[in-house]
Structure formats: structure tokens, C-alpha cells
Design an enzyme around this catalytic site. Structure first.
Site, short mmCIF file in Angstrom:
data_model
loop_
_atom_site.label_atom_id
_atom_site.label_comp_id
_atom_site.label_asym_id
_atom_site.label_seq_id
_atom_site.Cartn_x
_atom_site.Cartn_y
_atom_site.Cartn_z
N ARG A 185 0.10 -16.02 -20.79
CA ARG A 185 1.42 -16.29 -20.21
C ARG A 185 2.01 -17.55 -20.83
O ARG A 185 3.21 -17.63 -21.09
CB ARG A 185 1.33 -16.44 -18.69
CG ARG A 185 2.63 -16.95 -18.07
CD ARG A 185 2.65 -16.89 -16.55
NE ARG A 185 1.44 -17.37 -15.93
CZ ARG A 185 1.10 -18.66 -15.78
NH1 ARG A 185 1.88 -19.61 -16.25
NH2 ARG A 185 -0.02 -18.97 -15.15
N TYR A 223 29.09 -9.31 -19.35
CA TYR A 223 28.08 -8.32 -18.97
C TYR A 223 27.85 -8.36 -17.46
O TYR A 223 27.70 -9.43 -16.88
CB TYR A 223 26.79 -8.59 -19.74
CG TYR A 223 25.62 -7.74 -19.29
CD1 TYR A 223 25.74 -6.36 -19.23
CD2 TYR A 223 24.42 -8.31 -18.92
CE1 TYR A 223 24.69 -5.57 -18.81
CE2 TYR A 223 23.35 -7.53 -18.51
CZ TYR A 223 23.49 -6.16 -18.45
OH TYR A 223 22.44 -5.39 -18.02
N ASP A 242 26.19 -16.16 -25.61
CA ASP A 242 25.47 -14.89 -25.68
C ASP A 242 25.84 -14.25 -27.02
O ASP A 242 26.97 -13.79 -27.20
CB ASP A 242 25.86 -13.99 -24.51
CG ASP A 242 25.03 -12.71 -24.47
OD1 ASP A 242 24.60 -12.25 -25.55
OD2 ASP A 242 24.84 -12.15 -23.37
N LYS A 283 18.54 -5.16 -27.97
CA LYS A 283 19.67 -4.56 -28.65
C LYS A 283 19.50 -4.63 -30.18
O LYS A 283 18.55 -4.09 -30.72
CB LYS A 283 20.96 -5.22 -28.18
CG LYS A 283 21.10 -5.39 -26.66
CD LYS A 283 20.93 -4.10 -25.88
CE LYS A 283 21.39 -4.18 -24.44
NZ LYS A 283 20.61 -5.05 -23.55
#
Length: 356
Positions: free
Chosen positions: A47, A99, A169, A194
């Protein structure tokens, strides 16, 4: 080096054990310690750090010109950066067109912890400047915006930001077309699901910042919250990066052909394309029918894969903003133009529109 060279080689260091050209996939949850409290580099528990993830983070930092941190999704990356930068009582300026997941996170989650926000059309720099207050800690920019594909002047935003932290972004543009840190922004954020991954086979996010102290705060949130990507997901994104410049050119060629057709098609209005990338939007009274009739354009959420996708944002990706200032028109269609032959994509849309 030119970007095309950097994108191929970013984060690729031969494996120190066997000298493999491609970094190994370290599919492990933990690492053996030679002595209590001693471990190799940062690797004690996966982690906190993993070599496969570190290679991807190095590559992302090199491409955006900063310090990269990877997350399990684009929304995890967005959450981490906002919470690393902002505290209770801070004010955030959001774009009016953004978004739906970002709006939902801020409006439905972070406001419960004392963060306030304003929404403004960021293409209007005077309106943006008026929205910045003494308590504005963060200006969140999308460019091109999702789903209306408005292009925002990042340098102009920075000139009017005062002391606020500016995060961009960069999912739709990618560092092939735009590198926000080079324009003066403090951070670039991606849904690597994406274009960066590019093959619709993984989910992930990234934050790249210029300031080492902010980078450490982001990494602290990454470790504390634990929204980290698995090693194989990191491998897939890193593999996708190496063809990013080629894919983005093909996406843009597809979009250019589609836009030329749509601008002459009956019933179609407000065709939008920023001039790069594969994202196109348009309006048509039979938006749902068109989206359901295409064959090559698959009806699905998401974007940026090598295959073409179509969606109706109001009923799909942006359903969570319905009734808010970020609501989108019901007749809006969003296309993610893939790397298929452009003429085949045009023919698919022509057939879908012919029934309308």
C-alpha cells in the site's frame, strides 16, 4: 529529448536483477525485511510503495514535468489532491462545465467537512477573477471541459488566481497536447483510465505536482487512504504510455473527419471539438436514438480507448449533476473517437443519423 522519445522511455530502467527491458510486475502485498525495521528503499508494504507503481509514477512525472503519484481511479486522485491542499473553511472555484463525478465529490462529500465552492464559466476570465475570494484555496480547471469541450486559458487563470492553488484536469488533452505545469499550474490530474492507459482495460488515476512539499502531502493521503492501483494495473498504464503520442494523433485524425461530417449533417447543431484529442460533442433532438443505433461507436461510458464510444451525458456520466448549475442538455451527444479508419466512423454516424 523530444516528447515522442520521452514518452517511449519514461520510467523505463532495466530490471536490476535480470536486466529485463520492461520493469517487472511485482505482484506482492509485502516485502521481506532483513532486520526489524529495515527494508529496501521504500518497500515494506505494497500500500505504501511498490516498484511497479514507482516506475509508472516516475514516467507520469517525467511526461508532465513534475512529481507523480498514482491512484486506483481518477476520482481517488481528485479526492487526494483536494484533501491534501484544502482544509475546513477553504473555498474552491469549480468550472461551470465539469465532469459529474468531480461535482458530486465536492458537492455531496467535501462540503460536509467544511469546504465551500463556487461554479463559474472559466472561459470568462473576468468572471473567474470575480469568483476568487480571500478564502479561495483551490481553483479546479478542466480543459477541455467535460462534456462541452470548452478550452480554458490556463495561463490566464493563473494570472487571476491570487494565492490560490491551481490544479488542471488534463485527462482530455493529455501531456501530448498540453502540459499544465509548464504553463504555471501547480498540479495536473488524470484519469489514467482514459487516454494514458488507452485500451479500456484498467482503471486508475494520477496527480502530478511541481512542489515537493505538496507531493509529500499527496503521497501521505495516498498511503493513509489507501486508494492505490494494483501492480498489474500500473503495468498496463505504463505500457499504454509508450504509444500515447501515436494514438493521440490517430484519435485527432478520426475526430477531424467526424467533425467535418457532423457540421454538414441535417439536424446536428453545436458541434464541438477543441482541435486536438478524440473528443467531440454535438446536439441533436434524437440524441438517445442516435447513440443506440451506432454500430462502431459502442454505447458506453468512459473515453480515450482505441475503440470509439458514444454516450448521452445527461442520462449517463452526468446524471449526478442533473438539477444543479452543472446540468447538461438532454440532447447532447458525446463521442470518443477511436483509432479506427475515420471513413468507417463517419459511415457509422451517417447511418445512425439517417434514421433520425
Amino acid at each position: 529529448m523530444k516528447f515522442a522519445t520521452r514518452v517511449v522511455h519514461a520510467g523505463l530502467e532495466p530490471d536490476p536483477t535480470y536486466r529485463s527491458v520492461i520493469p517487472a510486475i511485482h505482484q506482492t502485498s509485502t516485502f521481506a525485511q532483513p532486520r526489524v525495521g529495515e527494508f529496501v528503499e521504500d518497500y515494506d508494504y505494497a500500500r505504501s510503495a511498490n516498484p511497479t507503481r514507482a516506475a509508472l509514477e516516475t514516467a507520469l512525472g517525467e511526461l508532465e514535468g513534475g512529481l507523480g503519484t498514482s491512484f486506483s481511479s481518477g476520482m481517488a486522485a481528485t479526492h487526494a489532491l483536494i484533501t491534501a491542499v484544502c482544509s475546513a473553511g477553504d473555498h474552491v472555484v469549480l468550472p461551470a462545465d465539469l465532469y459529474g463525478g468531480t461535482f458530486r465529490l465536492v458537492d455531496k462529500v467535501l462540503t460536509r467537512f467544511g469546504i465551500t465552492y463556487a461554479m463559474v464559466d472559466q472561459t470568462d476570465l473576468d468572471a473567474l477573477a470575480a469568483a476568487v475570494t480571500d478564502t479561495t484555496r483551490l481553483i479546479w480547471v478542466e480543459t477541455p471541459t467535460n462534456p462541452l469541450l470548452n478550452v480554458v486559458d490556463v495561463a490566464g487563470v493563473i494570472e487571476r488566481s491570487g494565492s490560490a492553488f491551481v490544479a488542471v484536469d488534463n485527462t482530455f488533452a493529455t501531456p501530448v497536447n498540453q502540459r499544465p505545469l509548464e504553463l504555471g499550474a501547480d498540479a495536473a490530474v488524470h484519469s489514467v483510465t482514459k487516454y494514458l492507459g488507452g485500451h479500456s482495460d484498467t482503471v486508475g488515476g494520477a496527480v502530478v505536482v511541481r512542489d515537493p512539499e505538496v507531493h509529500e502531502r499527496v503521497r501521505f493521503v495516498q498511503n493513509s487512504v489507501g486508494a492505490v492501483p494494483g501492480p498489474f494495473d500500473c503495468f498496463l498504464v505504463h505500457r499504454g504510455l509508450r504509444t500515447l503520442h501515436l494514438r493521440m494523433a490517430a484519435h485527432a485524425a478520426s475526430a477531424e473527419a467526424v467533425v467535418a461530417f457532423l457540421r454538414e449533417a441535417d439536424g446536428v447543431s453545436e458541434v464541438r471539438w477543441p482541435g486536438f484529442s478524440g473528443m467531440v460533442s454535438f446536439r441533436h433532438p434524437d440524441a438517445i436514438g442516435i447513440a443506440e443505433r451506432t454500430k462502431l461507436f459502442t454505447l458506453a461510458e468512459s473515453l480515450g480507448g482505441v475503440e470509439s464510444l458514444v454516450e448521452v451525458p445527461q442520462a449517463m456520466t452526468h446524471a449526478s449533476v442533473e438539477g444543479s448549475d452543472a446540468a447538461v442538455p438532454a440532447d447532447l451527444v458525446r463521442l470518443s473517437c477511436g483509432i479506427e479508419a475515420p471513413e468507417d466512423l463517419v459511415a457509422d454516424l451517417r447511418d445512425a443519423l439517417a434514421v433520425a
